[in-house]
Enzyme design. Structure first.
Site, PDB file in Angstrom:
ATOM      1  N   GLU A  25      37.437  46.263 121.322  1.00 29.92           N
ATOM      2  CA  GLU A  25      36.269  47.018 120.867  1.00 29.92           C
ATOM      3  C   GLU A  25      36.166  47.089 119.346  1.00 29.92           C
ATOM      4  OE1 GLU A  25      33.835  48.057 122.549  1.00 29.92           O
ATOM      5  OE2 GLU A  25      34.475  48.376 124.614  1.00 29.92           O
ATOM      6  N   GLU A  61      56.998  42.890 133.252  1.00 32.76           N
ATOM      7  CA  GLU A  61      57.375  43.961 132.325  1.00 32.76           C
ATOM      8  C   GLU A  61      58.883  44.131 132.193  1.00 32.76           C
ATOM      9  OE1 GLU A  61      57.562  48.098 134.676  1.00 32.76           O
ATOM     10  OE2 GLU A  61      55.547  47.269 134.586  1.00 32.76           O
TER      11      GLU A  61
END
Length: 297
Positions: free
Chosen positions: A83, A114
């Protein structure tokens, strides 16, 4: 580590009967839990402020803001990073989001991604990490190996590091210069940290990126004056920003924006000082892009 001892993994006594509730009561319970998030984040504001200043310092020194996380945490970092270019007019790559397992993990979980500290280090090496970069590790649990590996490598490389976790005294907090730990309590759905923990992390990221961009000269008053006007809605917003910041009419604002290729900051400066477009850009450059400074000096 016994994950069952983590606050984010414990059962919430207020929601033990979710499967027996009528829908109105079900959503009420979720909403009641969500009201706790803002207060948990409020308790961390001194640390968030330190992170904002560190992020701004990184940008001013030619560095980047790099988010890294797994699962929901990683997706939130990528979302916030993506953004920044349209909102603040910064180049792609100035704010970076890394997710364990790579871009494919945004849409589909990559099991086990992960669990590697080395993968966290490798992803930062691939970015050609520099000591002026800021690395923000995101993990609701606070113990994700991918994030620990990345933060450890970043500190060894001389970077300032931030850890955002929703458990107190977490392993990633111990790896970071700045630890932000909004403890939101047990999730309404046990262990589902995309809920309150995800909301808390999003709120923290909103403040880090927006606060850093304010300190980096991308905001005037509360207007996103470096926004890229790339569609009809944003062209309209650019016009409204010039009108609101200067008090001139809409037609005059549009005429000024056409002279600046719809860049808002020079248009505002032109309206308030009488400078032409070239001189307005020159004055902004002399003040490192800070519109308020250009207007006051």
């Amino acid at each position: 580590m016994n994950l069952g001892t983590l606050v984010s993994e414990t059962r919430n006594p207020q929601t033990m009967d979710l499967d027996a509730l009528p829908t109105p009561e079900l959503v009420k319970r979720f909403n009641e839990q969500d009201t706790l998030v803002a207060e948990a984040v409020k308790a961390t504001l001194p640390d968030v402020a330190r992170a904002v200043d560190a992020a701004a310092a990184a940008l001013k020194s030619g560095g980047r803001i790099i988010y890294m996380g797994a699962g929901t945490s990683g997706r939130l970092g990528v979302l916030d990073a993506s953004e920044c270019p349209p909102t603040f007019g910064v180049p792609h790559g100035l704010v970076v989001g890394l997710i364990a397992g790579g871009p494919g993990a945004l849409l589909k979980a990559v099991e086990g991604a992960e669990d590697s500290q080395q993968a966290g280090e490798d992803d930062l090496v691939a970015l050609n990490l520099q000591e002026q970069d800021l690395v923000v590790g995101l993990a609701a649990s606070g113990r994700t190996p991918y994030v620990i590996g990345g933060l450890r490598y970043a500190r060894q490389s001389g970077c300032t590091t931030v850890a955002v976790s929703c458990n107190p005294d977490s392993p990633i907090a111990r790896e970071a210069n700045i630890a932000i730990s909004p403890v939101v309590g047990p999730e309404a759905l046990t262990g589902s940290t995309r809920l309150k923990s995800g909301t808390a992390q999003k709120m923290v990221l909103n403040m880090i990126s927006t606060g850093a961009m304010v300190k980096f000269g991308k905001v005037y008053q509360n207007l996103m004056v470096d926004m890229k006007a790339t569609n009809v809605k944003l062209v309209d917003r650019a016009c409204r920003m010039v009108v609101e910041a200067t008090g001139i009419g809409r037609e005059e604002a549009e005429a000024l924006l056409k002279q600046t290729d719809f860049e808002v900051k020079p248009a505002i400066l032109m309206a308030l000082t009488g400078l032409d477009a070239a001189a307005a850009r020159e004055k902004l450059a002399a003040h490192q892009g800070f519109l308020r400074a250009a207007l006051e000096h």
